[in-house]
Design a protein around this motif. Structure first.
Motif, PDB file in Angstrom:
ATOM      1  N   GLN A 138       0.883  -1.178  -0.081  1.00 59.81           N
ATOM      2  CA  GLN A 138      -0.072  -0.045   0.108  1.00 59.81           C
ATOM      3  C   GLN A 138       0.776   1.449   0.090  1.00 59.81           C
ATOM      4  O   GLN A 138       0.608   2.322  -0.719  1.00 59.81           O
ATOM      5  N   ALA A 139       1.930   1.314   0.687  1.00 60.87           N
ATOM      6  CA  ALA A 139       2.766   2.508   0.924  1.00 60.87           C
ATOM      7  C   ALA A 139       3.581   2.901  -0.347  1.00 60.87           C
ATOM      8  O   ALA A 139       3.587   1.984  -1.362  1.00 60.87           O
ATOM      9  N   ALA A 140       3.909   4.120  -0.349  1.00 60.38           N
ATOM     10  CA  ALA A 140       4.847   4.420  -1.585  1.00 60.38           C
ATOM     11  C   ALA A 140       5.965   3.988  -1.338  1.00 60.38           C
ATOM     12  O   ALA A 140       6.603   3.353  -2.141  1.00 60.38           O
ATOM     13  N   GLU A 141       6.506   4.048  -0.154  1.00 59.23           N
ATOM     14  CA  GLU A 141       7.884   3.443   0.440  1.00 59.23           C
ATOM     15  C   GLU A 141       7.790   3.139   1.834  1.00 59.23           C
ATOM     16  O   GLU A 141       7.146   3.599   2.760  1.00 59.23           O
ATOM     17  N   LEU A 142       8.537   1.832   1.981  1.00 56.07           N
ATOM     18  CA  LEU A 142       8.535   1.176   3.308  1.00 56.07           C
ATOM     19  C   LEU A 142       9.901   0.974   3.923  1.00 56.07           C
ATOM     20  O   LEU A 142      10.815   0.341   2.885  1.00 56.07           O
ATOM     21  N   THR A 143      10.206   1.422   4.810  1.00 58.35           N
ATOM     22  CA  THR A 143      11.524   1.376   5.309  1.00 58.35           C
ATOM     23  C   THR A 143      11.476   0.202   6.693  1.00 58.35           C
ATOM     24  O   THR A 143      10.862   0.591   7.689  1.00 58.35           O
ATOM     25  N   VAL A 144      12.059  -0.968   6.628  1.00 56.32           N
ATOM     26  CA  VAL A 144      12.037  -1.567   7.789  1.00 56.32           C
ATOM     27  C   VAL A 144      13.258  -1.859   8.766  1.00 56.32           C
ATOM     28  O   VAL A 144      14.326  -1.642   8.197  1.00 56.32           O
ATOM     29  N   PHE A 145      12.998  -1.296   9.963  1.00 52.91           N
ATOM     30  CA  PHE A 145      14.037  -1.092  10.993  1.00 52.91           C
ATOM     31  C   PHE A 145      14.340  -2.464  11.664  1.00 52.91           C
ATOM     32  O   PHE A 145      13.491  -2.598  12.601  1.00 52.91           O
ATOM     33  N   GLN A 146      15.413  -3.099  11.358  1.00 54.03           N
ATOM     34  CA  GLN A 146      15.463  -4.663  12.109  1.00 54.03           C
ATOM     35  C   GLN A 146      16.719  -4.389  12.967  1.00 54.03           C
ATOM     36  O   GLN A 146      17.992  -4.236  12.825  1.00 54.03           O
ATOM     37  N   ARG A 147      16.512  -4.891  14.240  1.00 55.02           N
ATOM     38  CA  ARG A 147      17.368  -5.128  15.413  1.00 55.02           C
ATOM     39  C   ARG A 147      17.911  -6.610  15.373  1.00 55.02           C
ATOM     40  O   ARG A 147      19.138  -6.627  15.449  1.00 55.02           O
ATOM     41  N   THR A 148      16.947  -7.488  15.363  1.00 58.96           N
ATOM     42  CA  THR A 148      17.507  -8.672  15.260  1.00 58.96           C
ATOM     43  C   THR A 148      16.609  -9.524  14.210  1.00 58.96           C
ATOM     44  O   THR A 148      15.450  -9.290  13.969  1.00 58.96           O
ATOM     45  N   ALA A 149      17.400 -10.248  13.246  1.00 57.71           N
ATOM     46  CA  ALA A 149      16.779 -10.713  12.189  1.00 57.71           C
ATOM     47  C   ALA A 149      16.158 -11.996  12.722  1.00 57.71           C
ATOM     48  O   ALA A 149      16.418 -12.675  13.505  1.00 57.71           O
ATOM     49  N   THR A 150      14.822 -12.392  12.304  1.00 53.09           N
ATOM     50  CA  THR A 150      14.027 -13.271  12.883  1.00 53.09           C
ATOM     51  C   THR A 150      13.932 -14.356  11.870  1.00 53.09           C
ATOM     52  O   THR A 150      13.734 -14.346  10.650  1.00 53.09           O
ATOM     53  N   PHE A 151      13.734 -15.754  12.601  1.00 49.53           N
ATOM     54  CA  PHE A 151      13.565 -16.901  11.616  1.00 49.53           C
ATOM     55  C   PHE A 151      11.960 -17.007  11.528  1.00 49.53           C
ATOM     56  O   PHE A 151      11.044 -16.850  12.298  1.00 49.53           O
ATOM     57  N   THR A 152      11.555 -17.072  10.186  1.00 50.62           N
ATOM     58  CA  THR A 152      10.206 -17.068   9.774  1.00 50.62           C
ATOM     59  C   THR A 152      10.100 -17.981   8.670  1.00 50.62           C
ATOM     60  O   THR A 152      11.180 -18.240   7.724  1.00 50.62           O
TER      61      THR A 152
END
Ligand code: NA7
Length: 552
Positions: free
Chosen positions: A202-216
């Motif tokens: 939906q967003a024009a731009e999305l920035t993800v701030f990650q402290r710990t990479a998660t197993f998914t």
């Protein structure tokens, strides 16, 4: 404490929370056993976690056909549309059940419990709220949920940001339209992982701030067919019963063996199959993933390889690879297109591992001296899990002791159901039970059943006060800690360990012996006349009985 000026409203049982647990307690205690119950609920309607967590992509991560009550009439009537239902459907289901059981007449909505104090003279709990209303009851049951209090970090300058800030656990009721906006998501636990793909669309731009990479792992979610629904409905009782004997309270893929015993080629092939079809089954491929570092590394590396296959930009793939904890020791997330989302041109990933968020500014977030500008910020930063809701209430037990003090070095409980020093208080899915590691609906049903049976026992015996003994609690706490110490769980900075909330004691909060064994332990306590609980009659009731005896 806000003391009410009016007469207290008196009941047999006061219950805090009208989520899945509170609703079942009303049905069981009020409708089937005839208790006068009152539920106090902060929200304006039923649903608990599913009332508040309306963020895009929110869905259950156990199959809906079993992430639901086992009530035969209801399970025959309700049709789940998907394998893992989304939040609106789960809330519809909760409302359907609320109407069927007519629970709302026993609930005070928009009512936050501020304090609860045990009156030793009369053996009743006196419960104060944020409204001009006090409630009294012999029993107090906390049906407050494990993931009900959002953890909102306070970043410097947060108040200066001019756009909206939404926490996933308190999502606006009408939804949020991110169209054309520059959006930040902070946090990559389950809530971030579920919402990021949809916000990105939906967003024009999305920035993800990650402290710990998660197993998914992929949820492999899909619509259920009519045939599948029918087969489940025909076999519900046997399927539900079988699930109660499992580790997690749900029937799923079984391990193919231990790392040492299984041919690595076969194990890899099995992981591949499960990756495509079974969601959580990936982590259950080997039976020693949570106790053996080599087994765990084998499965962890399989997921990292998948990330590198899916994510096209090698630098982004590298950042997304989880290396901070063994797979499964933090809740494994289930996603729909999470890693694929990072191939979109409008999505970027910022690691805040080495360079944490410095501050919020008027227009965005500053990291490593660089200001990222946003129109809206999403906090997917999790919950003060398991104990948070109870510790926010000023609970005073025997001798004026506060629950926060009793738990200052970590939550302590007998069976996850009762706390020494706090008579007549029960916790549904409390700390020290396996609930957070299970299909929580199975755990809720078990606890509600156990507590109801116990109240009936106390009623029959004419007991007015019950309290977990110090010894029984100490033994149980030691058992929970001992089980955890033989696993890899303590290696993760997880909410299971209370590590995600600054200042919270680092104690493993769940029983790791498995749901089946846990049920057996609880049943044995019931069958042996409830050892580990001290029973008494209230001072007043004993005096009344004595007068009756003398007069007779
Ligand atoms: P989680 O799983 O606790 O995830 C919270 C996320 O937010 C996680 O990535 C955290 O990083 C991150 N976080 C938390 N505080 C901060 C701060 N101060 N700065 C940056 N990043 C932060 O919560 P969820 O809501 O996603 O999921 C909870 C459960 O709901 C889940 O287990 C399922 O059972 C359903 P961290 O990992 O702590 O470094």
């Amino acid at each position: 404490m806000s003391k009410s000026t009016t007469e207290p409203s008196r009941h047999d049982v006061v219950i805090i929370g009208a989520g899945f647990s509170g609703m079942l307690l009303i049905h069981r205690l009020r409708d089937e056993l005839g208790y006068d119950v009152k539920v106090l609920e902060r929200g304006e309607d039923v649903g608990g976690t599913w009332f508040w967590n309306r963020y895009p992509g929110a869905r259950c991560d156990f199959e809906s056909e079993f992430y639901s009550y086992s009530d035969e009439e209801i399970q025959q009537e309700w049709d789940w549309s998907e394998r893992y239902a989304a939040q609106p459907e789960i809330l519809d289901y909760i409302n359907f059940v609320a109407d069927r059981w007519d629970v709302r007449r026993s609930i005070e909505f928009d009512t936050t419990v501020t304090s609860a104090a045990f009156d030793e003279e009369r053996d009743v709990w006196i419960v104060e709220t944020d409204r001009d209303a006090t409630f009294e009851a012999r029993y107090l049951i906390a049906a407050t949920g494990n993931l009900s209090v959002p953890s909102e970090p306070s970043f410097p300058g947060m108040e200066t940001f001019t756009g909206p800030i939404h926490h996933t656990g308190r999502w606006p009721k009408g939804g949020v339209d991110f169209s054309g906006q520059r959006v930040a998501v902070i946090g990559t636990g389950s809530s971030g992982i579920q919402s990021i793909p949809l916000i990105a669309e939906q967003a024009a731009e999305l920035t993800v701030f990650q402290r710990t990479a998660t197993f998914t792992v992929p949820a492999a979610n899909r619509p259920l067919t009519e045939r599948e629904r029918q087969v489940t409905k025909q076999n519900y009782p046997v399927l539900r019963e079988a699930a109660t004997h499992t580790r997690a309270g749900i029937l799923g893929e079984q391990p193919i063996g231990s790392f040492a015993d299984v041919d690595p080629v076969l194990a890899r092939g099995e992981l591949e199959r499960r990756w495509r079809t079974t969601g959580l089954g990936v982590a259950a491929t080997l039976n020693d993933t949570l106790v053996s570092e080599v087994a765990n590394e084998f499965v962890s590396q399989f997921v990292r390889d998948k990330i590198n296959q899916i994510v096209k930009d090698p630098a982004t793939a590298k950042l997304l690879e989880p290396h901070d904890y063994p797979i499964g020791t933090k809740r494994l997330a289930l996603d729909t297109g999470y890693y694929e989302t990072f191939n979109r041109s409008n999505v970027s990933l910022v690691s805040i591992r080495e360079t944490p968020i410095e501050r919020f500014s008027r227009h965005g977030i500053v990291v490593d001296g660089h200001e990222h500008e946003f129109d809206a910020i999403v906090l997917a930063t999790g919950f003060d899990a398991v104990t948070g809701a109870l510790e926010r209430i000023d609970i005073t037990g025997r001798g004026g002791q506060s629950l926060t003090d009793a738990w200052s070095e970590g939550a302590r409980s007998y069976l996850g159901l009762a706390v020494h020093g706090f008579p007549n208080l029960f916790t549904v899915t409390g700390p020290g039970s396996p609930a957070v590691l299970t299909n929580v609906l199975a755990s809720i049903e078990h606890h509600v059943e156990w507590i109801s049976d116990y109240l009936e026992h106390l009623r029959r015996e004419g007991v007015s006060r019950t309290e977990a003994t110090a010894e029984a609690q100490a033994d149980w706490v030691a058992r929970v800690a001992e089980l955890a110490s033989h696993t890899l769980y303590p290696k993760a900075a997880s909410w299971y360990m209370g590590v995600n909330v600054p200042g919270k004691p680092r104690v493993f909060l769940a029983y790791l012996g498995g749901f089946g064994h846990y049920r057996t332990a609880c049943s044995e306590v019931a069958a042996s006349g409830y050892p580990g609980f001290a029973h008494a009659h209230s001072v007043r009731e004993s005096a009344a009985r004595e007068t009756e005896r003398v007069n007779a």
